[in-house]
Design an enzyme around this catalytic site. Structure first.
Site, short mmCIF file in Angstrom:
data_model
loop_
_atom_site.label_atom_id
_atom_site.label_comp_id
_atom_site.label_asym_id
_atom_site.label_seq_id
_atom_site.Cartn_x
_atom_site.Cartn_y
_atom_site.Cartn_z
N GLU A 1 -1.66 -9.32 4.30
CA GLU A 1 -1.61 -9.78 5.69
C GLU A 1 -2.98 -9.91 6.33
OE1 GLU A 1 -1.30 -5.25 5.95
OE2 GLU A 1 -0.72 -6.85 4.58
N SER B 1 0.85 -13.33 38.28
CA SER B 1 -0.59 -13.03 38.30
C SER B 1 -1.45 -14.25 38.04
CB SER B 1 -0.90 -11.97 37.24
OG SER B 1 -0.75 -12.50 35.93
N HIS C 1 -3.69 -5.49 0.89
CA HIS C 1 -3.07 -5.93 2.15
C HIS C 1 -3.10 -7.46 2.23
CE1 HIS C 1 -2.56 -2.02 4.15
NE2 HIS C 1 -3.61 -1.66 3.43
N CYS D 1 0.84 -1.20 0.00
CA CYS D 1 0.00 0.00 0.00
C CYS D 1 0.88 1.26 0.00
CB CYS D 1 -0.97 -0.05 1.17
SG CYS D 1 -2.41 1.03 0.97
N VAL E 1 -1.44 -16.21 31.42
CA VAL E 1 -0.58 -17.03 30.58
C VAL E 1 0.82 -16.42 30.44
CG1 VAL E 1 -1.35 -15.95 28.42
CG2 VAL E 1 -0.43 -18.27 28.38
#
EC number: 6.3.5.2
Length: 528
Positions: A180, A232, A178, A90, A235
């Site tokens: 992606e 915490s 794009h 782009c 993950v």
């Protein structure tokens, strides 16, 4: 070894020059999905730094600007003469065309947004095995008017004459769409063509190689010094705890500060899981009364966040001094954190923050700048999905890896208005029922988040032939890939009915359950 030696890490095979695109991180993620290491760096990176990194390929991202704007972002023009394959996306393609002598015209009636089929005009390494008329995602105003010498048009759309271009001799390529974005049907094929066939990268970026490379680097950095990790149970911190434990063992101390706002049974689960089951040293700090006292009379959500953050800092300081001294502080900083917190202040050689600062602890407030710790951040170049894979490879169970995101302030921001113990107990029970039924229905791993919210009003009801005046509970279940956007989950009515019935019958002081069907945007996932 010197400090410099342990900081030397794997160089990226693909460099992504960021021109302000909302998709720059997504480009990096897509490339890593091909098992090729990539980093996002500033568009101002110098030729010397590029040569030092020696990437096999370079991608110029999109961006919101026009190449003809006075302060439009640029890159060093010499980049196009390095002999390194380049793909402009782009804005990146438009900049390449302008810098090399072509021309770009401003948008008129031919601006393109959304899905558009591309027509392939000639064979190209970039579009190899991409089907003609396949759908690509367009989002541009300006367009290329005239190509530089040596370039060919290899694809077009109904409204864009130069949808894809190539200079095969110099290995310079550009696409106006794009690849992606998930809406581009053969987008990943185009990315793989550039990464493998054009840039000749090797697929050697894997979870296993990351762990193999990172563990000795941690050992070299830390030596025999002590490391403190604020755990915490999410993950990120859990994966980091397992990684550090594997690398340095008893040199690691985890601190779990129980502020009283966690979900039902979680403090007990975490202590049993880490301390007893896996023998990772965890210091349990019960600070519930301190936090709840600080929130007395507070109703504003931003005030609640600030107070929780400040109190966390005080507890952390006190306990680290008591347990220490510690020379290192470990943090579960991820690559999106690095990019978002640094902005343009990214080291062009490494993609890391130039001025390292301790980030906010899971959205509950930053730690003091004067804490005398050196940072250990081995996850700082990973995306969330990569962290989950690392956690799995290290032995973390699915109940941790696939745990739904949970805000740092916890249930305190899922109780609208003032927080007290009665409301916390009520919300914990309701929230547990929501998650319990979602898990029983086999939907937990298909939903981004499922939780309950307690509203600060009371509603009229009838229970046992008696009038009631009790709190309503809001169910919030959303589906998402990354939390940036989200849609409300279409939970079957029978499951919703079961959840509602259980809550009004099992949870004291609740007589009404409603379901939030707002997407993000316009709403947010959390209510506060």
């Amino acid at each position: 070894m010197s400090q410099k030696s342990f900081k030397k890490e794997r160089d990226p095979s693909i460099l992504i020059l960021d021109f302000g695109s909302q998709y720059s991180e997504l480009i990096a993620r897509r490339i890593r999905e091909t098992n090729v290491f990539s980093l996002v760096v500033s568009n101002c990176i110098s030729i010397e730094d590029i040569n030092d990194i020696n990437p096999k390929g370079i991608i110029l991202s999109g961006g919101p600007n026009s190449v003809y704007e006075q302060n439009a972002p640029k890159c060093d023009k010499k980049i196009f003469n390095l002999g390194i394959p380049i793909l402009g996306i782009c804005y990146g393609m438009q900049l390449m065309v302008k810098e090399l002598g072509g021309s770009v015209i401003s948008a008129t009636k031919k601006a393109e947004y959304g899905r558009a089929p591309i027509n392939i005009d000639q064979e190209s390494d970039l579009l190899r095995d991409v089907e003609d008329k396949s759908i690509m995602w367009m989002s541009h105003g300006d367009s290329i008017n005239c190509l530089p010498d040596g370039f060919n048009k290899i694809a077009h759309t109904e409204n864009t004459l130069h949808a894809a271009i190539s200079n095969d001799i110099k290995k310079l390529f550009g696409v106006q769409f794009h690849p992606e974005v998930v809406h581009s049907e053969f987008g990943m094929k185009i990315i793989k063509n550039f990464v493998y066939n054009i840039s000749c990268c090797e697929a050697d970026w894997t979870t296993e190689t990351y762990i193999e490379e990172t563990i000795p680097r941690i050992r070299e950095q830390v030596g025999n010094k002590k490391v403190l990790l604020a755990l915490s149970g999410g993950v990120d911190s859990s994966t980091l705890a397992f990684l550090l434990n594997k690398a340095i063992g008893n040199q690691l101390t985890c601190m779990f500060i129980d502020q009283g706002f966690m979900r039902k049974g979680e403090p007990e689960f975490l202590m049993n899981f880490f301390d007893k089951k896996f023998h990772i040293k965890v210091e349990y700090i019960n600070a519930r009364e301190r936090f709840i006292a600080k929130l007395k009379g507070i109703t504003d959500p931003e005030q609640k966040r600030k107070i929780i953050g400040e109190e966390f800092i005080r507890v952390f300081e006190e306990e680290s001094n008591r347990l220490g001294p510690f020379q290192y502080l470990a943090q579960g900083t991820l690559y999106p954190d690095v990019i978002e917190s640094a902005g343009t202040n990214i080291d062009p050689k490494t993609g890391e923050r130039i001025a390292v600062k301790i980030k906010s602890h899971h959205n509950v407030g930053g730690l003091p700048k004067d804490l005398q710790f050196k940072l250990v951040e081995p996850l700082r170049k990973l995306f969330k999905d990569e962290v989950r894979k690392v956690g799995g490879a290290l032995g973390l169970p699915d109940e941790i890896i696939k745990r739904h995101p949970f805000p740092g302030p916890g249930l305190a921001i899922r109780i609208l208005g003032e927080v007290n113990n009665e409301k916390l107990d009520c919300l914990r029970d309701a929230d547990w029922i929501v998650r319990d039924e979602i898990k029983k229905a086999g939907l937990y791993n298909d939903i981004w988040q499922a939780f309950a919210v307690l509203l600060p009003v009371k509603t009229v009801g009838v229970m046992g032939d008696k009038r009631t005046y009790a709190w309503p509970i809001v169910l919030r279940c959303v589906s998402s890939e990354d939390g940036m956007t989200a849609d409300w989950s279409k939970i079957p009515f029978k499951i919703l009915e079961r959840i509602a019935n259980r809550i009004v019958n099992e949870v004291i002081s609740v007589n009404r359950v409603v379901y939030d069907i707002t997407s993000k945007p316009p709403g947010t996932i959390e209510w506060e």
